[in-house]
Each structure stands twice: as structure tokens, then as C-alpha cells.
Design a protein around this motif. Structure first.
Motif, mmCIF file in Angstrom:
data_model
loop_
_atom_site.group_PDB
_atom_site.id
_atom_site.type_symbol
_atom_site.label_atom_id
_atom_site.label_comp_id
_atom_site.label_asym_id
_atom_site.label_seq_id
_atom_site.Cartn_x
_atom_site.Cartn_y
_atom_site.Cartn_z
ATOM 1 N N UNK A 76 30.197 102.080 102.360
ATOM 2 C CA UNK A 76 31.078 101.157 101.644
ATOM 3 C C UNK A 76 32.003 101.971 100.749
ATOM 4 N N UNK A 77 33.296 101.807 100.961
ATOM 5 C CA UNK A 77 34.304 102.481 100.132
ATOM 6 C C UNK A 77 34.874 101.453 99.147
ATOM 7 N N UNK A 78 34.733 101.756 97.841
ATOM 8 C CA UNK A 78 35.211 100.845 96.799
ATOM 9 C C UNK A 78 36.363 101.487 96.046
ATOM 10 N N UNK A 79 37.438 100.699 95.781
ATOM 11 C CA UNK A 79 38.600 101.238 95.092
ATOM 12 C C UNK A 79 39.280 100.124 94.307
ATOM 13 N N UNK A 80 39.758 100.469 93.120
ATOM 14 C CA UNK A 80 40.562 99.533 92.328
ATOM 15 C C UNK A 80 42.028 99.726 92.698
ATOM 16 N N UNK A 81 42.678 98.660 93.167
ATOM 17 C CA UNK A 81 44.037 98.774 93.684
ATOM 18 C C UNK A 81 45.039 99.174 92.610
ATOM 19 N N UNK A 82 44.766 98.810 91.353
ATOM 20 C CA UNK A 82 45.696 99.186 90.279
ATOM 21 C C UNK A 82 45.521 100.628 89.848
ATOM 22 N N UNK A 105 30.906 89.673 102.014
ATOM 23 C CA UNK A 105 31.425 88.611 101.162
ATOM 24 C C UNK A 105 31.581 89.165 99.745
ATOM 25 N N UNK A 106 32.732 88.954 99.136
ATOM 26 C CA UNK A 106 33.031 89.451 97.790
ATOM 27 C C UNK A 106 33.413 88.277 96.895
ATOM 28 N N UNK A 107 32.818 88.227 95.687
ATOM 29 C CA UNK A 107 33.070 87.101 94.782
ATOM 30 C C UNK A 107 34.460 87.209 94.165
ATOM 31 N N UNK A 108 34.994 86.153 93.520
ATOM 32 C CA UNK A 108 36.353 86.177 92.957
ATOM 33 C C UNK A 108 36.558 87.241 91.900
ATOM 34 N N UNK A 109 35.495 87.692 91.216
ATOM 35 C CA UNK A 109 35.644 88.722 90.187
ATOM 36 C C UNK A 109 35.656 90.126 90.777
ATOM 37 N N UNK A 110 35.317 90.253 92.053
ATOM 38 C CA UNK A 110 35.250 91.564 92.668
ATOM 39 C C UNK A 110 34.058 92.371 92.208
ATOM 40 N N UNK A 111 33.020 91.700 91.701
ATOM 41 C CA UNK A 111 31.861 92.403 91.144
ATOM 42 C C UNK A 111 30.614 92.293 92.016
ATOM 43 N N UNK A 112 30.488 91.236 92.785
ATOM 44 C CA UNK A 112 29.265 90.970 93.547
ATOM 45 C C UNK A 112 29.590 90.992 95.041
ATOM 46 N N UNK A 126 17.421 89.460 110.953
ATOM 47 C CA UNK A 126 18.576 89.522 110.043
ATOM 48 C C UNK A 126 18.136 89.705 108.589
ATOM 49 N N UNK A 127 19.011 90.354 107.842
ATOM 50 C CA UNK A 127 18.733 90.561 106.418
ATOM 51 C C UNK A 127 20.039 90.430 105.629
ATOM 52 N N UNK A 128 19.866 90.418 104.290
ATOM 53 C CA UNK A 128 21.024 90.304 103.397
ATOM 54 C C UNK A 128 20.891 91.339 102.288
ATOM 55 N N UNK A 129 21.969 92.125 102.100
ATOM 56 C CA UNK A 129 21.999 93.132 101.030
ATOM 57 C C UNK A 129 22.924 92.664 99.919
ATOM 58 N N UNK A 130 22.547 93.055 98.689
ATOM 59 C CA UNK A 130 23.390 92.739 97.521
ATOM 60 C C UNK A 130 23.764 94.058 96.843
ATOM 61 N N UNK A 131 25.064 94.229 96.572
ATOM 62 C CA UNK A 131 25.548 95.450 95.922
ATOM 63 C C UNK A 131 26.464 95.063 94.757
ATOM 64 N N UNK A 132 26.061 95.446 93.559
ATOM 65 C CA UNK A 132 26.916 95.194 92.378
ATOM 66 C C UNK A 132 27.939 96.318 92.257
ATOM 67 N N UNK A 133 29.087 95.978 91.688
ATOM 68 C CA UNK A 133 30.182 96.949 91.599
ATOM 69 C C UNK A 133 29.798 98.181 90.784
ATOM 70 N N UNK A 134 28.902 98.019 89.823
ATOM 71 C CA UNK A 134 28.524 99.147 88.978
ATOM 72 C C UNK A 134 27.260 99.850 89.456
ATOM 73 N N UNK A 135 26.733 99.455 90.623
ATOM 74 C CA UNK A 135 25.523 100.074 91.143
ATOM 75 C C UNK A 135 25.871 100.955 92.338
ATOM 76 N N UNK A 136 25.059 101.952 92.554
ATOM 77 C CA UNK A 136 25.277 102.883 93.660
ATOM 78 C C UNK A 136 24.301 102.657 94.802
#
Length: 923
Positions: A76-82, A105-112, A126-136
């Protein structure tokens, strides 16, 4: 002015005939808008991001300025567009063994971020993973093991980056779950996990899209969910304290038969094709403006309104047939905006207008350019033209306000339509807001004899002119006056209409812009009114401008002598009011010769009013003004005189009137209280008390109490006592003076009484005096006893000190230098401190005052001169040296430098006074 409007009109015509891709950039000039043509950016365009990915991108989501890419190597590559420098990567390889990433799926805040995994073989689930923006590291959500998540409805009202708030998840088997995920440190907490509904009723109908939202300012919730061929709507009002609010939405639908549920079905939907549900949200109200559901044959589109009384909240819905495309028959992706539906096919991208259902953009994709990102730039730019063509001017104006040229085109089209419908007043109002040809619009209304509409147009144009456009303002004002007068004359037989016109005309003439124009064009307006024979408005206007001379001249020129005489009879200009309006521009002193001419009480009142205005409001300090006001007060308003004198104060150097003159005036007009006040200012205390005694005793007593000297006050009170006692028969009342003044005694009053007065009258007063004297004698006796005891104590202490001795041992040290005390001359103090004579002098000298230090230095110099034999010798020299030593010791050894009075007095002084010297020493 005509040429400017003509230029603008021609420019707008060029704009209307230009292509749709042209842009208008307005620049303000003097009196009109200058239009400059330039090439606009297309509504939709493709952009190449300056990002190089080492692997193929399988999934991409963007929200709140955050870009999440899932690459083929399960990273997963994460980047802030600004801030493209703010980016990181998260490896998912150890979480995806035997599985592949199906959806993200990404929430409106871009955090979850939720990542749905599907198995590659039957050995996995099948499984489901959760990744917070501040977690690695992502976290597995064990609650969803064996559930393939196909869609997520995030909470758009949630503003917490540590919690998702209540959300809904749809699965491939038609199940809907409610859950709330929260991050606490490195842990992920599951709250309110529960299955809330089954769309397929155990038939495994997959959910392709789900959204939910709350109607603003209510507790009403709406859920939209789609399958391959159906769009379901669930709606419920829930309690505010509900622990699982989303579950409550579905409770009333659990036992509802499938055939009567609220859903819309697409009969020709391809069963094997996936469908998409998209919502266009208003992020201020958190309520969707519209939604779109795409299937293979069409787009089902609906507009929403939170103000609508319809419980369905769907204002209108329609089906938009998908455009025919070569190759693939259905889009692979779908996005919805305010005005367009964007369709992504395997080989090209298309955008359909939701207003006229036409394709407004189509872009074919070449694999040579790599990944493509579509963007919307000013997508509402040409919407105004579509609304205008459809006659929906309110909507057209809404989207044209940012561009003055577009706004002008819409307003002119709307004004023309109103003119065609004979709505002339509304047409005039709209034309006035445009930059259409001024002469052309005026001629349109003149040709049909619509003066009222023309007046509205002219008034609006007058309001829009700048202050420096004086010639245009003058022309419009004169024309407006002409039109008003013409209409008033035309409707003279209809008094109701005349009253309305006259009221509007009066309001128009009182506007600041017209009043300013009148100052330089008054004669023109007068002549215009005179030509219409409108004496009423002429007289009114002249009265407002206080120009009675012109009114009279106009009446005389028309031979209306009676009207001229009426104006003269009604002309009563108040001189004092006019003088007060002028303020400091008039010299009040120069007006005194006129003001002193008094003919009636009215004159007195007006003159006093003007003088009070000069003194209190303008702060006049001229002595003549103050003296004249005092004279008028003393002569006509005696009750105001004392108030005025007291407000001026009792400091003779600060008052602005002549005290001697004021005293003469007050004596002349017999105002004794004022005379007493003025005599006190002149320190004529005896005369003031004598005069006060002629008024009343209280005034005399108050005057005597104000005397500055105690002896003087006593003399004044004795004079009051003499005045009160002599000739009085009531001795008790005379003796009450002893209670009023503490400076008088009974013995002071006795000489004023008759020799034949009986002693019984004075018995109480004498007894009180004797008691007071007795108390004073006892107090003095106690003081004498205490003094005797103190003297005896001092004598005892002196005797004790006379017999006292102190033993000095060889080990005793100097309290300053800590050296042996016996090696040099020293001083021993009763407190126990011991000092070498030179140490004591060195320590004490900085604490001495400059005068004492100088005297000590002189004594030491004289002593050294005697020691060197430069002065007298023998016994006289010895005596002089002893005297000098004794005087020096009286300065240096008079008190202990550690605990004496000098040390106590210097307790508030800093230890270091010369910081510059200390700083230099440290450097």
C-alpha cells in the motif's frame, strides 16, 4: 457614457458568437466592464502525476487529499496530494498468503482504510484488513472472517480520525453488518458489531453498493443499497439515545415480505455484471444532493432534497440510457458529480451531462501513457448557458455570478423575456443590472410610453454610478425630476396615485446623491419645477434647503404675489438656533453687542441658551461671555446662578469670570448667597460670615467651616456665637453652638451672656466642661507617671552598663576579615560583634551619605597632618588629635554595621549597584 455602453455591447455580442471553450476574464474600467477573451481549460482533462511506481497499480482510492494505491506486489502506497513528499509504504504480503486483494475502501477523512481479501483456493476464506493512516501494520478483523466485503457505507458526519463512527458493510451474500472501529494506541477496538439485515433472504444475492445518511436537523436516517438489479431504500426515525442507531433503521423491515419492500428494479439488468452506487454529497449539510446507480443498460439517477416534505426525500428520478460504445458494453467504473456522470470503460473515458444527457467529454486511453487520472475543472462553467436556454433563470444566475460577462448575458436574456411578457417594471429592474446600451433601453420604454418602468431603470443606474461621474449623475437626476413632475401632473385627477408618487419623489430628493447634486444644480431644478407650475414641490424643496429668496423670486416671476407673501409670512428663521448650528465658526464675543439688546423674556431665554451652549458645549473661556452670563443669571435666573458658580470651581486661578465684577453684580441684584460664595473666593472671610448671618445661621456656620486657618475659624465661630447669644433669651439654644464646633469652650461663650443670667442655665455646660478638663488632667497624670517609670528604667540600665565588662580572648576574630582581633586596634559592640578599626571604616564608608563620607575624609586628612607634625605641637597637638579621633569614632563606631540602624535602613537596597563594573570584571 454612450460610447462606453456601446463598446461593451459589441464585446458581449462577440462573446455570444464565440465557441463554448472561450473564457471571459472581466477587468474593471471607468464606468463599464472590459471583456478579454482567452482560451479556457476544458471541463475534463487527463493529468499525468509525477509519481513513478515500481509495480502495476491494482487499486486506487482518494479522499480528503490522501491517495492510497495498492500495487501488484501487495504494497500500500500512501501519499498526501498537497505534499507529495509526505508518503510511505505498508507491506501486506504476510497478511495475504493464499489470498488476493479484491477491493479497498477509504473513509471521507482519508484516515481509515479497509482492505477486502478473497481466497485464491478453497483452502482459504475471505477476510477483512483495517489500516489506520498513522499505523504501519494492518489489523485483521476476525469478526468478518468468512465474509467477502463488497461495499462500505461510511459515516459522513464523523469528524474523528481515531474512530470510524457507526458504519455499514455489505457482503457478497447479501448480508449487512453494523460496526464501529476505533484505534486505541496500537489496538483496534470493535464496537457494536452486529448483522442488521439480509437483502437476499438467504439466497446469497450480493450487495454491490451501500450508502446511508441522516436528514439534517432530524433523527431520520435513510439507507440506499443496491444489488445487481435492485435499488433498496430503508428509512426510519430513531431515538437519539439508541446505542446501535443503524440497526434500528432495519428493525421495521425484518418481517416485511420481499414483494412489498421499497425497491426499484431494472428488468433488463445483466445478472453477471457488477453495478455501482454513487452519491454526490453536500459536505456542509452531510446530505446528498443526488445519487446514481449504474447498471449495464442505464443510469438510474435521482435528486435529493432535505427540505422536501415527501418522506421519500427523492424529488425526481430518471433513467439515463448509457451511450453505445465499441468493444465493451458496460463501464468498469463510475463517478457522479453535481452535473455529470463520469463513465470509465476499459479503453476510454466519457462524461454525460445530467442536464441534457449529452456526452460532453470523451477521451480514449493509450497504454503507452501509463495510468490515467481524470479530473474535473470548473465543471459548472457552462451550466449557466444550459439553464438559460431552458428558461430556468434562477439556476442560471446561481452558476453565472462568478463571471460578470456570463451574469450580464443571463440578466439581459431574462429582462428581454420579461419585456416580451409586458412585465415592464421587472424588466427595467433587470436591465438596470446589466451593461446593455443605455440609450437603447431608454428608447424601448419611451416608445411604449412606460415612464414608470423608465424611472425604475434610471434610478437603478443612478445608484450604480460612482461619485466622480458627476455629469452622468446630473443628467439622470434632472431627467428623474422631469419624469416625476410629468407623472404627478398626468395623474393629478387620481389623488391616491399622486400621494404615492409624491412620497416616492420626496424620498428620491432626500437621497444623499441627489442632495449632493442639488448643491451645484439648484437653479436648474428650481427652473424645472417652475416650468411645471409645481409650487408645492418648489416651496418644499426651497424650505428644505432654506433658500426662501429663490422661492419668493419664483413666485414673483410667475405673478403669484399672494404665494410670495405667504412664504414671507411663514419664514421664521431662528437666529439663536442658526448661530448654534454654526458652532465655533462664529465668534461669540463679536456677537455680544447684538445679544445685549433685550426686549422680552423670550430674548433673555434664547440668549441664555446660546451663552450656555458656548460655555458648556463649545468650551468657551472668554471672560466677557462668562461675565455676561452671570449678569443675566443674577438679573433674571437667580436660581441658576449658584449652580453655575459651583460648577466653575473654587480655585480662583481656574475660573473664567471676573470675581470682583461678579460680586458687584450680585450685590446690585441682591443675591446674598452668591455674594457669600464670591467673598470666600476672595478670602474675605469676616465679610462673608457677616453677610451670611443676615441670611441664616446655617450658611454662616458653613462659611466659617471653610476657612483654611484654625485660629481664623475660631474667630469666625466666636463671631457667630456672639451674634446668636446677644439678645437671646433662650440660653439652651445658644449653648448648642458648643456641639456644632469643637473649637469653642464654655468659657469662650460666657462673656457674651448678660451678667444677670442665672447660673442654672450654664450648670450642664459647666459640668460637661469640668468633666472634660478632669479627663484631660487624668490623661496628663498618666503620661507623667509613665515618663517617671521610663526615666527610672533608663537610669537602672545605665547603672547596669556602667558595671558591665567583656572578656577578649586571643582566639577572638574580626567579624569582617576573620583575622585575630588583638593584632590591630579594634572596636567591641554590646551586641557581641568585634571589628578591626580599619576593617570597620572600610566596610562602613560605602554606606555613608556623600556629606558624611566627605566629612570623614576631611577629619582623617586633618588627623594625618597633625601626626606629621605640620601643625601645632605639644599638649595642644595631643588634645587636637584626641578630639579628631573621638569625632572620627563617633562616625565609624556609633553603631554596629551588622545589626545597627544603618544596616536596617539599607535592607531594601540591592547588593550590587554598579552592574557595568561587575560585568566588566567578569569579562
Amino acid at each position: 457614457m454612450t460610447s462606453m455602453f456601446d463598446q461593451y455591447n459589441k464585446t458581449l455580442k462577440r462573446d455570444e458568437s464565440s465557441t463554448k471553450s472561450s473564457s471571459v476574464t472581466p477587468t474593471t474600467s471607468s464606468g463599464y466592464i472590459s471583456v478579454r477573451m482567452s482560451q479556457e481549460a476544458p471541463i475534463f482533462s487527463k493529468l499525468k502525476m509525477n509519481i513513478s511506481m515500481p509495480h502495476v497499480i491494482n487499486h486506487l482510492v482518494v479522499s480528503n487529499g490522501w491517495l492510497m494505491l495498492v500495487m501488484a506486489n501487495n504494497v500500500v502506497f500512501r501519499m498526501q496530494l498537497t505534499d507529495i513528499n509526505r508518503s510511505d509504504e505498508v507491506a501486506l504480503e504476510k497478511y495475504t498468503a493464499g489470498q488476493e486483494i479484491a477491493r479497498v475502501f477509504l473513509d471521507p477523512l482519508g484516515a481509515h482504510l479497509l482492505i477486502a481479501l478473497v481466497p485464491k483456493s478453497t483452502q482459504f476464506v475471505p477476510e477483512l484488513l483495517y489500516l489506520h493512516r498513522n499505523q504501519s501494520k494492518p489489523k485483521r478483523l476476525d469478526k468478518f472472517r468468512d465474509h467477502e466485503i463488497t461495499c462500505v457505507a461510511f459515516n459522513y458526519e464523523n469528524d474523528s480520525e481515531t474512530s470510524t463512527g457507526p458504519i455499514l458493510l455489505g457482503t457478497s451474500r447479501g448480508l449487512i453488518f453494523e460496526i464501529e472501529l476505533a484505534v486505541e494506541s496500537d489496538k483496534v477496538v470493535h464496537n457494536n458489531w452486529k448483522q442488521v439485515f439480509d437483502i437476499g433472504r438467504n439466497e446469497n444475492i450480493g450487495i454491490t453498493g451501500i450508502e446511508y445518511f441522516r436528514v439534517p436537523n432530524t433523527n431520520e436516517y435513510i439507507v440506499l443499497a443496491t444489488s445487481v438489479d435492485r435499488l433498496y431504500k430503508f428509512q426510519e426515525t430513531i431515538k437519539s439515545d439508541e446505542r446501535q442507531p443503524l440497526q434500528s433503521i432495519f428493525n421495521s423491515y425484518l418481517n416485511v415480505p420481499e414483494d412489498i419492500q421499497d425497491f426499484h428494479e431494472i428488468k433488463k439488468a445483466a445478472k453477471g455484471k457488477a453495478t455501482k452506487l454513487r452519491v454526490c454529497y453536500d459536505y456542509k449539510s452531510h446530505f446528498p444532493r443526488s445519487f446514481g446507480w449504474i447498471t449495464e443498460p442505464c443510469i438510474f439517477y435521482g435528486e435529493m432534497d432535505s427540505r422536501c416534505d415527501n418522506p421519500a426525500r427523492i424529488v425526481q428520478n430518471k433513467q439515463i440510457t448509457l451511450p453505445e460504445s465499441e468493444g465493451a458494453t458496460a463501464p468498469v467504473a463510475f463517478a457522479l458529480t453535481d452535473f455529470h456522470a463520469i463513465l470509465v470503460y476499459p479503453d476510454h473515458l466519457a462524461a454525460i451531462s445530467l442536464l441534457n444527457y449529452q456526452i460532453v467529454y470523451e477521451e480514449f486511453i493509450s497504454e503507452n501513457f501509463g495510468p490515467l487520472l481524470n479530473a474535473v475543472t470548473k465543471e459548472e462553467r457552462n451550466v449557466w448557458r444550459i439553464y438559460m436556454e431552458k428558461g430556468e433563470f434562477d439556476s442560471a444566475l446561481k452558476y453565472a455570478r462568478e463571471n460578470p460577462a456570463h451574469l450580464d448575458i443571463v440578466l439581459r436574456r431574462q429582462a428581454e423575456q420579461c419585456f416580451t411578457r409586458a412585465e415592464f417594471l421587472e424588466s427595467a429592474r433587470l436591465y438596470a443590472e446589466t451593461q446593455a446600451s443605455f440609450e437603447g433601453i431608454c428608447l424601448k420604454f419611451l416608445e411604449i410610453n412606460e415612464n414608470e418602468a423608465l424611472m425604475i431603470f434610471l434610478k437603478k443606474r443612478l445608484e450604480g454610478l460612482k461619485a466622480q461621474d458627476k455629469s452622468q449623475i446630473t443628467m439622470l437626476v434632472v431627467w428623474m425630476v422631469e419624469l416625476y413632475l410629468t407623472e404627478i401632473a398626468r395623474k393629478s385627477e387620481h389623488q391616491d396615485q399622486v400621494r404615492v408618487l409624491q412620497r416616492d419623489f420626496d424620498a428620491f430628493m432626500n437621497t444623499p446623491r441627489v442632495v449632493e447634486c442639488m448643491k451645484t444644480n439648484r437653479v436648474v431644478i428650481y427652473d424645472l419645477m417652475a416650468s411645471h407650475g409645481d409650487s408645492h414641490n418648489l416651496a418644499t424643496l426651497a424650505g428644505v434647503n432654506r433658500d426662501f429668496e429663490n422661492v419668493v423670486n419664483q413666485h414673483i416671476a410667475q405673478g403669484k404675489f399672494l404665494e410670495a407673501l405667504a412664504v414671507l409670512r411663514g419664514h421664521s428663521q431662528e437666529t439663536i438656533a442658526a448661530a448654534m448650528v454654526q458652532g465655533k465658526r462664529l465668534d461669540a464675543v463679536k456677537l455680544l453687542p447684538t445679544l445685549i439688546v433685550i426686549e422680552s423674556d423670550t430674548h433673555v431665554a434664547e440668549i441664555i441658551r446660546y451663552l450656555e451652549f458656548c460655555v458648556h458645549s463649545m468650551g468657551c473661556t472668554e471672560t466677557a461671555i462668562h461675565n455676561f452670563l452671570i449678569q443675566l443669571y443674577a438679573q433674571h435666573r437667580a436660581e441658576k446662578l449658584m449652580i453655575f458658580l459651583e460648577t466653575q470651581g473654587k480655585d480662583i486661578s481656574m475660573i473664567h469670570y471676573d470675581v470682583h465684577y461678579a460680586l458687584r453684580v450680585c450685590r446690585q441684584h441682591n443675591v446674598p448667597e452668591a455674594c457669600v460664595f464670591l467673598q470666600c473666593l476672595l478670602e474675605m472671610w469676616h465679610q462673608a460670615v457677616e453677610l451670611a448671618l443676615t441670611v441664616n445661621t446655617k450658611l454662616a456656620q458653613h462659611t466659617a467651616s471653610m476657612a483654611p486657618d484654625k485660629d481664623l475659624r475660631r474667630k469666625l465661630w466666636l463671631r457667630i456665637a456672639e451674634h446668636e447669644i446677644r439678645g437671646r433669651e433662650d440660653v439652651k439654644e445658644a449653648l448648642e453652638l458648643l456641639q456644632e464646633c469643637d473649637l469653642l469652650r464654655i468659657e469662650d461663650l460666657l462673656p457674651f451672656f448678660s451678667d444677670f443670667e442665672r447660673i442654672d442655665h450654664f450648670k450642664d455646660a459647666i459640668c460637661d466642661a469640668l468633666k472634660e478638663y478632669n479627663l484631660k488632667i487624668q490623661e496628663q497624670r498618666r503620661d507623667m507617671d509613665e515618663s517617671a517609670k521610663s526615666a527610672e528604667k533608663v537610669r537602672s540600665e545605665l547603672q547596669t552598663f556602667r558595671n558591665r565588662s567583656v572578656t577578649i580572648s586571643p582566639a577572638d576574630l574580626c567579624s569582617i576579615c576573620s583575622a585575630c582581633i588583638l593584632i590591630r586596634p579594634f572596636f567591641l559592640f554590646p551586641c557581641g560583634h568585634k571589628f578591626h578599626e580599619d576593617c570597620l571604616e572600610k566596610h562602613l564608608t560605602p554606606q555613608l551619605s556623600p556629606e558624611v563620607a566627605q566629612r570623614l575624609s576631611g577629619l582623617k586628612m586633618r588627623l594625618s597632618m597633625l601626626g606629621a607634625g605640620q601643625t601645632v605641637s605639644g599638649s595642644d597637638a595631643q588634645g587636637a588629635r584626641e578630639a579628631l579621633k573621638e569625632e572620627i569614632q563617633s562616625i565609624t563606631a556609633s553603631d554596629c554595621v551588622f545589626c545597627g540602624e544603618m544596616t536596617i535602613e539599607t535592607i531594601d537596597k540591592p547588593f550590587i549597584s554598579d552592574w557595568d563594573r561587575v560585568r566588566n570584571d567578569w569579562e
